[in-house]
Motif scaffolding. Structure first.
Motif, PDB file in Angstrom:
ATOM      1  N   ALA A 119      -3.109  40.194 -36.221  1.00  0.00           N
ATOM      2  CA  ALA A 119      -2.947  41.645 -36.218  1.00  0.00           C
ATOM      3  C   ALA A 119      -4.165  42.373 -35.661  1.00  0.00           C
ATOM      4  O   ALA A 119      -4.043  43.454 -35.124  1.00  0.00           O
ATOM      5  CB  ALA A 119      -2.651  42.135 -37.636  1.00  0.00           C
ATOM      6  N   SER A 120      -5.358  41.815 -35.749  1.00  0.00           N
ATOM      7  CA  SER A 120      -6.554  42.521 -35.315  1.00  0.00           C
ATOM      8  C   SER A 120      -6.934  42.224 -33.860  1.00  0.00           C
ATOM      9  O   SER A 120      -7.883  42.804 -33.361  1.00  0.00           O
ATOM     10  CB  SER A 120      -7.720  42.161 -36.235  1.00  0.00           C
ATOM     11  OG  SER A 120      -7.966  40.771 -36.147  1.00  0.00           O
ATOM     12  N   ALA A 121      -6.265  41.340 -33.184  1.00  0.00           N
ATOM     13  CA  ALA A 121      -6.629  40.957 -31.822  1.00  0.00           C
ATOM     14  C   ALA A 121      -6.095  41.963 -30.805  1.00  0.00           C
ATOM     15  O   ALA A 121      -5.208  42.759 -31.089  1.00  0.00           O
ATOM     16  CB  ALA A 121      -6.082  39.567 -31.525  1.00  0.00           C
ATOM     17  N   ALA A 122      -6.662  41.900 -29.595  1.00  0.00           N
ATOM     18  CA  ALA A 122      -6.203  42.754 -28.500  1.00  0.00           C
ATOM     19  C   ALA A 122      -4.805  42.316 -28.073  1.00  0.00           C
ATOM     20  O   ALA A 122      -4.396  41.187 -28.339  1.00  0.00           O
ATOM     21  CB  ALA A 122      -7.173  42.634 -27.337  1.00  0.00           C
ATOM     22  N   PRO A 123      -4.037  43.202 -27.401  1.00  0.00           N
ATOM     23  CA  PRO A 123      -2.687  42.821 -26.962  1.00  0.00           C
ATOM     24  C   PRO A 123      -2.713  41.558 -26.109  1.00  0.00           C
ATOM     25  O   PRO A 123      -3.620  41.359 -25.302  1.00  0.00           O
ATOM     26  CB  PRO A 123      -2.233  44.030 -26.141  1.00  0.00           C
ATOM     27  CG  PRO A 123      -3.033  45.170 -26.652  1.00  0.00           C
ATOM     28  CD  PRO A 123      -4.357  44.580 -27.049  1.00  0.00           C
ATOM     29  N   ASN A 124      -1.726  40.715 -26.297  1.00  0.00           N
ATOM     30  CA  ASN A 124      -1.607  39.454 -25.587  1.00  0.00           C
ATOM     31  C   ASN A 124      -0.401  39.538 -24.658  1.00  0.00           C
ATOM     32  O   ASN A 124       0.724  39.703 -25.128  1.00  0.00           O
ATOM     33  CB  ASN A 124      -1.442  38.316 -26.607  1.00  0.00           C
ATOM     34  CG  ASN A 124      -1.384  36.956 -25.968  1.00  0.00           C
ATOM     35  OD1 ASN A 124      -1.868  36.751 -24.869  1.00  0.00           O
ATOM     36  ND2 ASN A 124      -0.778  36.013 -26.674  1.00  0.00           N
ATOM     37  N   LYS A 125      -0.612  39.436 -23.363  1.00  0.00           N
ATOM     38  CA  LYS A 125       0.485  39.491 -22.399  1.00  0.00           C
ATOM     39  C   LYS A 125       1.330  38.231 -22.547  1.00  0.00           C
ATOM     40  O   LYS A 125       0.815  37.120 -22.515  1.00  0.00           O
ATOM     41  CB  LYS A 125      -0.061  39.565 -20.980  1.00  0.00           C
ATOM     42  CG  LYS A 125       1.006  39.796 -19.928  1.00  0.00           C
ATOM     43  CD  LYS A 125       0.462  39.743 -18.511  1.00  0.00           C
ATOM     44  CE  LYS A 125      -0.539  40.813 -18.260  1.00  0.00           C
ATOM     45  NZ  LYS A 125      -0.990  40.863 -16.854  1.00  0.00           N
ATOM     46  N   ILE A 126       2.656  38.402 -22.751  1.00  0.00           N
ATOM     47  CA  ILE A 126       3.528  37.249 -22.945  1.00  0.00           C
ATOM     48  C   ILE A 126       4.557  37.076 -21.842  1.00  0.00           C
ATOM     49  O   ILE A 126       5.084  35.990 -21.663  1.00  0.00           O
ATOM     50  CB  ILE A 126       4.254  37.314 -24.308  1.00  0.00           C
ATOM     51  CG1 ILE A 126       5.102  38.575 -24.423  1.00  0.00           C
ATOM     52  CG2 ILE A 126       3.259  37.181 -25.440  1.00  0.00           C
ATOM     53  CD1 ILE A 126       6.024  38.589 -25.621  1.00  0.00           C
ATOM     54  N   ASP A 127       4.863  38.150 -21.089  1.00  0.00           N
ATOM     55  CA  ASP A 127       5.898  38.027 -20.072  1.00  0.00           C
ATOM     56  C   ASP A 127       5.758  39.159 -19.071  1.00  0.00           C
ATOM     57  O   ASP A 127       5.509  40.300 -19.454  1.00  0.00           O
ATOM     58  CB  ASP A 127       7.286  38.088 -20.725  1.00  0.00           C
ATOM     59  CG  ASP A 127       8.406  37.961 -19.695  1.00  0.00           C
ATOM     60  OD1 ASP A 127       8.346  37.031 -18.874  1.00  0.00           O
ATOM     61  OD2 ASP A 127       9.319  38.805 -19.715  1.00  0.00           O
ATOM     62  N   CYS A 128       5.916  38.850 -17.796  1.00  0.00           N
ATOM     63  CA  CYS A 128       5.942  39.859 -16.744  1.00  0.00           C
ATOM     64  C   CYS A 128       7.011  39.460 -15.735  1.00  0.00           C
ATOM     65  O   CYS A 128       7.321  38.279 -15.583  1.00  0.00           O
ATOM     66  CB  CYS A 128       4.599  39.957 -16.023  1.00  0.00           C
ATOM     67  SG  CYS A 128       3.296  40.695 -17.007  1.00  0.00           S
ATOM     68  N   GLY A 129       7.542  40.449 -15.055  1.00  0.00           N
ATOM     69  CA  GLY A 129       8.549  40.168 -14.040  1.00  0.00           C
ATOM     70  C   GLY A 129       8.740  41.362 -13.137  1.00  0.00           C
ATOM     71  O   GLY A 129       8.175  42.437 -13.366  1.00  0.00           O
ATOM     72  N   GLN A 130       9.546  41.157 -12.105  1.00  0.00           N
ATOM     73  CA  GLN A 130       9.802  42.266 -11.191  1.00  0.00           C
ATOM     74  C   GLN A 130      11.097  42.060 -10.438  1.00  0.00           C
ATOM     75  O   GLN A 130      11.570  40.936 -10.293  1.00  0.00           O
ATOM     76  CB  GLN A 130       8.649  42.445 -10.207  1.00  0.00           C
ATOM     77  CG  GLN A 130       8.452  41.293  -9.243  1.00  0.00           C
ATOM     78  CD  GLN A 130       7.255  41.538  -8.337  1.00  0.00           C
ATOM     79  OE1 GLN A 130       6.326  42.238  -8.714  1.00  0.00           O
ATOM     80  NE2 GLN A 130       7.272  40.954  -7.160  1.00  0.00           N
ATOM     81  N   THR A 131      11.662  43.175 -10.023  1.00  0.00           N
ATOM     82  CA  THR A 131      12.802  43.196  -9.120  1.00  0.00           C
ATOM     83  C   THR A 131      12.355  43.995  -7.898  1.00  0.00           C
ATOM     84  O   THR A 131      11.181  44.362  -7.781  1.00  0.00           O
ATOM     85  CB  THR A 131      14.033  43.859  -9.773  1.00  0.00           C
ATOM     86  OG1 THR A 131      13.729  45.235 -10.007  1.00  0.00           O
ATOM     87  CG2 THR A 131      14.420  43.172 -11.070  1.00  0.00           C
ATOM     88  N   ARG A 132      13.276  44.296  -7.013  1.00  0.00           N
ATOM     89  CA  ARG A 132      12.926  45.055  -5.820  1.00  0.00           C
ATOM     90  C   ARG A 132      12.411  46.452  -6.155  1.00  0.00           C
ATOM     91  O   ARG A 132      11.522  46.965  -5.504  1.00  0.00           O
ATOM     92  CB  ARG A 132      14.147  45.165  -4.901  1.00  0.00           C
ATOM     93  CG  ARG A 132      13.804  45.706  -3.537  1.00  0.00           C
ATOM     94  CD  ARG A 132      14.979  45.767  -2.625  1.00  0.00           C
ATOM     95  NE  ARG A 132      15.811  44.568  -2.723  1.00  0.00           N
ATOM     96  CZ  ARG A 132      17.002  44.454  -2.170  1.00  0.00           C
ATOM     97  NH1 ARG A 132      17.513  45.442  -1.499  1.00  0.00           N
ATOM     98  NH2 ARG A 132      17.690  43.345  -2.294  1.00  0.00           N
ATOM     99  N   SER A 133      12.943  47.070  -7.199  1.00  0.00           N
ATOM    100  CA  SER A 133      12.575  48.461  -7.497  1.00  0.00           C
ATOM    101  C   SER A 133      11.862  48.655  -8.840  1.00  0.00           C
ATOM    102  O   SER A 133      11.592  49.781  -9.228  1.00  0.00           O
ATOM    103  CB  SER A 133      13.831  49.335  -7.467  1.00  0.00           C
ATOM    104  OG  SER A 133      14.738  48.891  -8.457  1.00  0.00           O
TER     105      SER A 133
END
Length: 159
Positions: A8-22
């Protein structure tokens, strides 16, 4: 998949990213809250020496599951596999498989100290947010907060 979700005290942890054309998005875990835990067994190692030693706690588990081949094979296929054995007998044939694993923790035990090893089940609730950047008739960024009940998992507590 959530790997190494923070406390709970840690910085945000990136778990998923993605993209489409727009559009593009990224999701982050901000809190990992233990809702409940059940200790299955407790152990400890005491070091009575005047120097540090290594300690090791280990848990072994295995499970045997049975399955029936009659539930997945048609009568004609079963007859071909078992060389003409009657279909009603085939439906009662069962097989089993055993799977398992070993998990452990290794640590230093300071001189004249005790280290405790608890093994059990933890239920966690994850909190986080997803940022969505979308373009189409203008660009915008929105943030959506979410809460997720993670599957129960086994865990070591070393203290």
């Amino acid at each position: 998949m959530l790997v190494g979700a923070p406390t709970a005290s840690a910085a945000p942890n990136k778990i998923d990213c993605g993209q489409t054309r727009s559009s593009s998005w990224c999701s982050y875990v901000t809190q990992n809250i233990v809702d409940s835990k059940t200790i299955g067994y407790r152990d400890s190692i005491t070091n009575g020496r005047n120097y540090a030693i290594s300690g090791h706690c280990e848990a072994n588990t295995s499970k045997t599951s049975s399955y029936s081949i009659g539930s997945t094979l048609g009568t004609e296929i079963k007859a071909g596999i078992f060389g003409g054995v009657k279909a009603e007998i085939n439906s009662n044939i069962e097989k089993s498989m055993t799977t398992g694993y070993v998990t452990s923790a290794t640590f230093k035990i300071p001189k004249n100290s005790t280290v405790y090893c608890d093994r059990g089940i933890v239920n966690e609730r994850l909190k986080g947010y997803t940022k969505l950047h979308a373009c189409g008739g203008g660009c915008s960024t929105t943030t959506k907060n979410w809460t997720f009940q993670a599957p129960a998992r086994l865990r070591w507590w070393i203290y």
